[in-house]
Design a protein around this motif. Structure first.
Motif, PDB file in Angstrom:
ATOM      1  N   ARG A 124       0.840  -1.204   0.000  1.00 24.27           N
ATOM      2  CA  ARG A 124       0.000   0.000   0.000  1.00 24.27           C
ATOM      3  C   ARG A 124       0.871   1.248   0.000  1.00 24.27           C
ATOM      4  O   ARG A 124       0.589   2.212  -0.720  1.00 24.27           O
ATOM      5  CB  ARG A 124      -0.928   0.010   1.222  1.00 24.27           C
ATOM      6  CG  ARG A 124      -2.110  -0.946   1.141  1.00 24.27           C
ATOM      7  CD  ARG A 124      -2.951  -0.868   2.404  1.00 24.27           C
ATOM      8  NE  ARG A 124      -3.414   0.498   2.633  1.00 24.27           N
ATOM      9  CZ  ARG A 124      -3.311   1.158   3.780  1.00 24.27           C
ATOM     10  NH1 ARG A 124      -2.734   0.582   4.827  1.00 24.27           N
ATOM     11  NH2 ARG A 124      -3.779   2.384   3.895  1.00 24.27           N
ATOM     12  N   ILE A 125       1.909   1.232   0.806  1.00 27.01           N
ATOM     13  CA  ILE A 125       2.824   2.381   0.860  1.00 27.01           C
ATOM     14  C   ILE A 125       3.462   2.623  -0.508  1.00 27.01           C
ATOM     15  O   ILE A 125       3.536   3.756  -0.997  1.00 27.01           O
ATOM     16  CB  ILE A 125       3.911   2.168   1.926  1.00 27.01           C
ATOM     17  CG1 ILE A 125       3.285   2.195   3.325  1.00 27.01           C
ATOM     18  CG2 ILE A 125       5.004   3.234   1.820  1.00 27.01           C
ATOM     19  CD1 ILE A 125       4.236   1.770   4.435  1.00 27.01           C
ATOM     20  N   ASN A 161       2.360   1.655  -3.497  1.00 25.91           N
ATOM     21  CA  ASN A 161       1.363   2.064  -4.489  1.00 25.91           C
ATOM     22  C   ASN A 161       0.993   3.533  -4.346  1.00 25.91           C
ATOM     23  O   ASN A 161       0.904   4.269  -5.336  1.00 25.91           O
ATOM     24  CB  ASN A 161       0.116   1.193  -4.374  1.00 25.91           C
ATOM     25  CG  ASN A 161       0.319  -0.202  -4.921  1.00 25.91           C
ATOM     26  OD1 ASN A 161       1.260  -0.456  -5.686  1.00 25.91           O
ATOM     27  ND2 ASN A 161      -0.531  -1.137  -4.536  1.00 25.91           N
ATOM     28  N   VAL A 162       0.774   3.956  -3.120  1.00 28.82           N
ATOM     29  CA  VAL A 162       0.402   5.356  -2.882  1.00 28.82           C
ATOM     30  C   VAL A 162       1.589   6.275  -3.179  1.00 28.82           C
ATOM     31  O   VAL A 162       1.423   7.348  -3.783  1.00 28.82           O
ATOM     32  CB  VAL A 162      -0.100   5.551  -1.438  1.00 28.82           C
ATOM     33  CG1 VAL A 162      -0.194   7.037  -1.083  1.00 28.82           C
ATOM     34  CG2 VAL A 162      -1.456   4.886  -1.258  1.00 28.82           C
ATOM     35  N   SER A 163       2.785   5.871  -2.782  1.00 32.51           N
ATOM     36  CA  SER A 163       3.974   6.670  -3.059  1.00 32.51           C
ATOM     37  C   SER A 163       4.179   6.833  -4.557  1.00 32.51           C
ATOM     38  O   SER A 163       4.473   7.944  -5.042  1.00 32.51           O
ATOM     39  CB  SER A 163       5.211   6.014  -2.435  1.00 32.51           C
ATOM     40  OG  SER A 163       5.104   5.946  -1.034  1.00 32.51           O
ATOM     41  N   GLN A 223       1.974   6.715  -6.900  1.00 26.87           N
ATOM     42  CA  GLN A 223       0.937   7.609  -7.412  1.00 26.87           C
ATOM     43  C   GLN A 223       1.288   9.076  -7.128  1.00 26.87           C
ATOM     44  O   GLN A 223       1.197   9.927  -8.021  1.00 26.87           O
ATOM     45  CB  GLN A 223      -0.410   7.277  -6.767  1.00 26.87           C
ATOM     46  CG  GLN A 223      -1.552   8.180  -7.231  1.00 26.87           C
ATOM     47  CD  GLN A 223      -2.862   7.835  -6.540  1.00 26.87           C
ATOM     48  OE1 GLN A 223      -3.006   6.792  -5.915  1.00 26.87           O
ATOM     49  NE2 GLN A 223      -3.815   8.734  -6.641  1.00 26.87           N
ATOM     50  N   LEU A 224       1.723   9.364  -5.912  1.00 26.57           N
ATOM     51  CA  LEU A 224       2.079  10.738  -5.567  1.00 26.57           C
ATOM     52  C   LEU A 224       3.331  11.201  -6.307  1.00 26.57           C
ATOM     53  O   LEU A 224       3.399  12.342  -6.777  1.00 26.57           O
ATOM     54  CB  LEU A 224       2.299  10.846  -4.053  1.00 26.57           C
ATOM     55  CG  LEU A 224       1.046  10.710  -3.186  1.00 26.57           C
ATOM     56  CD1 LEU A 224       1.423  10.688  -1.705  1.00 26.57           C
ATOM     57  CD2 LEU A 224       0.060  11.839  -3.454  1.00 26.57           C
ATOM     58  N   ILE A 230       2.884  11.255   2.195  1.00 30.47           N
ATOM     59  CA  ILE A 230       2.529   9.856   1.914  1.00 30.47           C
ATOM     60  C   ILE A 230       1.716   9.285   3.073  1.00 30.47           C
ATOM     61  O   ILE A 230       0.691   8.622   2.867  1.00 30.47           O
ATOM     62  CB  ILE A 230       3.807   9.018   1.675  1.00 30.47           C
ATOM     63  CG1 ILE A 230       4.561   9.529   0.440  1.00 30.47           C
ATOM     64  CG2 ILE A 230       3.453   7.541   1.502  1.00 30.47           C
ATOM     65  CD1 ILE A 230       5.954   8.938   0.289  1.00 30.47           C
ATOM     66  N   GLU A 285      -1.835  10.602   3.070  1.00 32.17           N
ATOM     67  CA  GLU A 285      -2.633   9.963   2.013  1.00 32.17           C
ATOM     68  C   GLU A 285      -3.068   8.564   2.439  1.00 32.17           C
ATOM     69  O   GLU A 285      -4.161   8.096   2.093  1.00 32.17           O
ATOM     70  CB  GLU A 285      -1.822   9.908   0.718  1.00 32.17           C
ATOM     71  CG  GLU A 285      -2.589   9.420  -0.490  1.00 32.17           C
ATOM     72  CD  GLU A 285      -3.609  10.424  -0.994  1.00 32.17           C
ATOM     73  OE1 GLU A 285      -4.532  10.000  -1.716  1.00 32.17           O
ATOM     74  OE2 GLU A 285      -3.490  11.627  -0.672  1.00 32.17           O
ATOM     75  N   LEU A 286      -2.203   7.879   3.189  1.00 29.00           N
ATOM     76  CA  LEU A 286      -2.493   6.527   3.668  1.00 29.00           C
ATOM     77  C   LEU A 286      -3.304   6.513   4.961  1.00 29.00           C
ATOM     78  O   LEU A 286      -3.710   5.449   5.426  1.00 29.00           O
ATOM     79  CB  LEU A 286      -1.179   5.776   3.901  1.00 29.00           C
ATOM     80  CG  LEU A 286      -0.415   5.344   2.648  1.00 29.00           C
ATOM     81  CD1 LEU A 286       1.038   5.068   2.983  1.00 29.00           C
ATOM     82  CD2 LEU A 286      -1.067   4.122   2.019  1.00 29.00           C
TER      83      LEU A 286
END
Length: 209
Positions: free
Chosen positions: A7-8, A10-12, A14-15, A29, A32-33
């Motif tokens: 998850r970290i 994937n979100v990183s 994206q950002l 980050i 966002e999580l």
């Protein structure tokens, strides 16, 4: 269930893609999580660790493709499809390719792998050129470094097409990726035999109308 580390990442990613690596902080980050910075630091102590993890996540597919080159038959259509697959993978991690020079300076492990992968890609391109020559699609090269220079040009274009896309704010979609794949494939055209040109024209008939 998706792991916290995944998850970290994937979100990183994206950002980083949206805002650029240098503009994204660990705190951003974490927000966002919806987790604390301390919790995120438990998994990745600093932003550079996330960069490293994302880089090796990205190149796992590239490395696999290079390692299995000798197990494949190649036509120009297969070559184009492989190019498109690689380009789409680059789009998925576009933050890296649009800031390549600076990011390579941040992490020695990433830089070491990238340098080795670059040479592997040159060798892979030379293998492909030799395969297509033996198959009768490419003519024999006329001087010793001719194939080397062609391989280097192809890899260089592969490394920089996405940077140029962002530089000129082009819209990236399937049509655009197809066009860029055709641009790279067109580097082979001056070296094609009549058989190769016939296959090329069959693959890209609109270019000859």
């Amino acid at each position: 269930m998706e792991s916290t580390k995944k998850r970290i990442l994937n979100v990183s990613r994206q950002l980083f893609n949206e805002q650029g690596y240098s503009n994204v902080t660990i705190r951003m980050i974490a927000l966002e999580l919806k987790m604390s910075s301390g919790n995120l630091n438990y998994h990745y102590k600093k932003r550079e660790d996330i960069l490293e993890a994302l880089y090796f996540e990205m190149v796992a597919e590239f490395d696999e493709r290079i390692n299995t080159l000798g197990q494949k038959d190649f036509t120009l259509e297969i070559v184009k499809n492989d190019i498109q697959t690689s380009m789409q993978r680059m789009v998925d991690y576009c933050f890296f390719w649009t800031d390549l020079y600076n990011l390579l300076r941040l992490n020695k492990k990433v830089k070491t792998h990238f340098d080795r992968a670059y040479q592997n890609r040159i060798n892979g391109s030379l293998f492909l050129l030799n395969f297509l020559t033996e198959k009768g699609l490419l003519r024999n090269f006329e001087w010793p470094l001719e194939s080397q220079f062609l391989a280097e040009r192809m890899v260089s274009f592969g490394n920089t097409w996405l940077y140029n896309t962002f530089l000129y704010t082009k819209k990236i979609n399937a049509t655009y990726i197809d066009k860029q794949a055709n641009n790279l494939l067109s580097m082979l055209y001056p070296y094609l035999t009549e058989l190769g040109k016939k296959e090329y024209k069959k693959l890209l008939p609109d270019y000859f109308r």
